[in-house]
Design a protein around this motif. Sequence first.
Motif, PDB file in Angstrom:
ATOM      1  N   THR A 119       0.834  -1.212   0.000  1.00 50.25           N
ATOM      2  CA  THR A 119       0.000   0.000   0.000  1.00 50.25           C
ATOM      3  C   THR A 119       0.863   1.253   0.000  1.00 50.25           C
ATOM      4  O   THR A 119       0.593   2.212  -0.746  1.00 50.25           O
ATOM      5  CB  THR A 119      -0.928  -0.008   1.226  1.00 50.25           C
ATOM      6  N   ILE A 123       0.953   3.879  -3.181  1.00 52.47           N
ATOM      7  CA  ILE A 123       0.673   5.316  -3.030  1.00 52.47           C
ATOM      8  C   ILE A 123       1.887   6.142  -3.449  1.00 52.47           C
ATOM      9  O   ILE A 123       1.761   7.204  -4.062  1.00 52.47           O
ATOM     10  CB  ILE A 123       0.266   5.625  -1.577  1.00 52.47           C
ATOM     11  N   VAL A 291      -3.030  -1.477  -5.708  1.00 55.01           N
ATOM     12  CA  VAL A 291      -3.430  -0.267  -4.990  1.00 55.01           C
ATOM     13  C   VAL A 291      -3.374   0.940  -5.916  1.00 55.01           C
ATOM     14  O   VAL A 291      -4.284   1.791  -5.923  1.00 55.01           O
ATOM     15  CB  VAL A 291      -2.527  -0.068  -3.760  1.00 55.01           C
ATOM     16  N   ILE A 295      -6.633   3.267  -6.924  1.00 52.58           N
ATOM     17  CA  ILE A 295      -6.725   4.704  -6.648  1.00 52.58           C
ATOM     18  C   ILE A 295      -6.968   5.481  -7.943  1.00 52.58           C
ATOM     19  O   ILE A 295      -7.773   6.418  -7.987  1.00 52.58           O
ATOM     20  CB  ILE A 295      -5.443   5.187  -5.946  1.00 52.58           C
ATOM     21  N   LEU A 317      -7.070  11.320   0.462  1.00 53.56           N
ATOM     22  CA  LEU A 317      -6.727   9.924   0.191  1.00 53.56           C
ATOM     23  C   LEU A 317      -7.330   8.993   1.232  1.00 53.56           C
ATOM     24  O   LEU A 317      -7.882   7.939   0.893  1.00 53.56           O
ATOM     25  CB  LEU A 317      -5.205   9.780   0.155  1.00 53.56           C
ATOM     26  N   ARG A 318      -7.237   9.399   2.513  1.00 60.66           N
ATOM     27  CA  ARG A 318      -7.671   8.501   3.587  1.00 60.66           C
ATOM     28  C   ARG A 318      -9.180   8.470   3.749  1.00 60.66           C
ATOM     29  O   ARG A 318      -9.754   7.408   3.993  1.00 60.66           O
ATOM     30  CB  ARG A 318      -7.020   8.940   4.896  1.00 60.66           C
ATOM     31  N   LEU A 322      -9.482   6.265  -0.828  1.00 65.26           N
ATOM     32  CA  LEU A 322      -9.232   4.868  -0.472  1.00 65.26           C
ATOM     33  C   LEU A 322     -10.510   4.085  -0.160  1.00 65.26           C
ATOM     34  O   LEU A 322     -10.632   2.927  -0.580  1.00 65.26           O
ATOM     35  CB  LEU A 322      -8.259   4.790   0.701  1.00 65.26           C
TER      36      LEU A 322
END
Length: 403
Positions: A119, A123, A291, A295, A317-318, A322
């Motif tokens: 992950t 990212i 991942v 995204i 993102l969080r 995601l």
Amino acid sequence: MSQASADPRLIAARPAPRRRVRLSWSDPSFRALVWQVVIVGAVVAIGWYFISNTAQNLAARHIATGFGFLGRVAGIPVGEALLAYDPSVSTYGRALLIGVLNTLQVSVIGVVLATILGTVIGIGRLSRNWLLARLTAFYVETLRDIPLLLQLLFWYTLLQQLPGPKQAWHLGHLVFLSNRGIRLPELVWQPAYGWMLAAFGVGLAGTLLLLGRARRRQEVTGVRPAVWPVALALLIGLPVAVWAVLGAPFAVELPVLRGFNFQGGGTLSPEFFALLTGLVTYTASYIAEIVRSGIQAVPRGQWEAAEAVGLGSAQVLRRIVLPQALRIIIPPMTSQYLNLTKNSSLAVAIGFQDIVSIANTTLNQTGQAIEGIAIIMAVYLTISLSISLLMNWYNARIALVER
């Protein structure tokens, strides 16, 4: 025509004439039924041939069949065991159980670490920092193109080049790294720890109930109540309180160099560490691409809308990207978890005693090759199906439901 025959009520009561069913090859349903019967019959016939032929060959060579050998004394030396094991007393069944636990240990730890590392790298490939994006791309393109077996041999050979125990690298004389593995302080087990685990289980169940209640509250009112203070008290405060009530026992065994090796403490053998490192770094290269693609599948408008209301990149993102990307990430991620578990069977190449290694030794000593292979297949099938069921359940839980 008589009055009785002309009565419409009597005509309606007459039974309808039976329709003759003609079986014809031109009927698709009939053809499908015939082919199914033929295929099932062929499979049964082939299976029966193999079983009878195998039984005749085993009888001709006076080779006994069955799983009675599991109760015999094994005599197999096992270097790493999560259970108490004595080669002169323990049975083949216990040796195989230790092999299963070793496989599960590598698989579970490997899945967690590979998910975290993959992950982060995935990212990182999307980072606006040119150097970070290129380094993570180099990592992915390099490691996933090198066969896993070569990587395991590389890590194992590298660990063998470390200095001996007397010249071991150390961290504050607490952690020692040598060609014998990694020596760590080990917590001495106390009965109170079992009660702490039980309290943690109770706290986890209570936390899950609170999360479900908070989710239902949010669906009704649009406001999600804070759960973390109570969850923190249940998951940490309750076990600590149980530990304090039982006397707060705590003892740590430190590794000490005696003679030519270390005594005491916990050990991560070179075989285990090389296997875990190879599996994690190799699988993480595939997870990183999953991942990254997940995204990128989220519409760019989601980023722009979130940034327009003042959210930072990390928050976007969080909190927004995601959660949506997970619906795309989870299905292919399941395949990587299965691959990591099955790839752990390469441990036999570097001497780590997993289920494959111990089963091979068992069938060589007992001659029960069919039973040994069947045990290996059953273990991996059970683990793989368990992973699939768990991931499919989680995937269904986060899926969008149309109402």
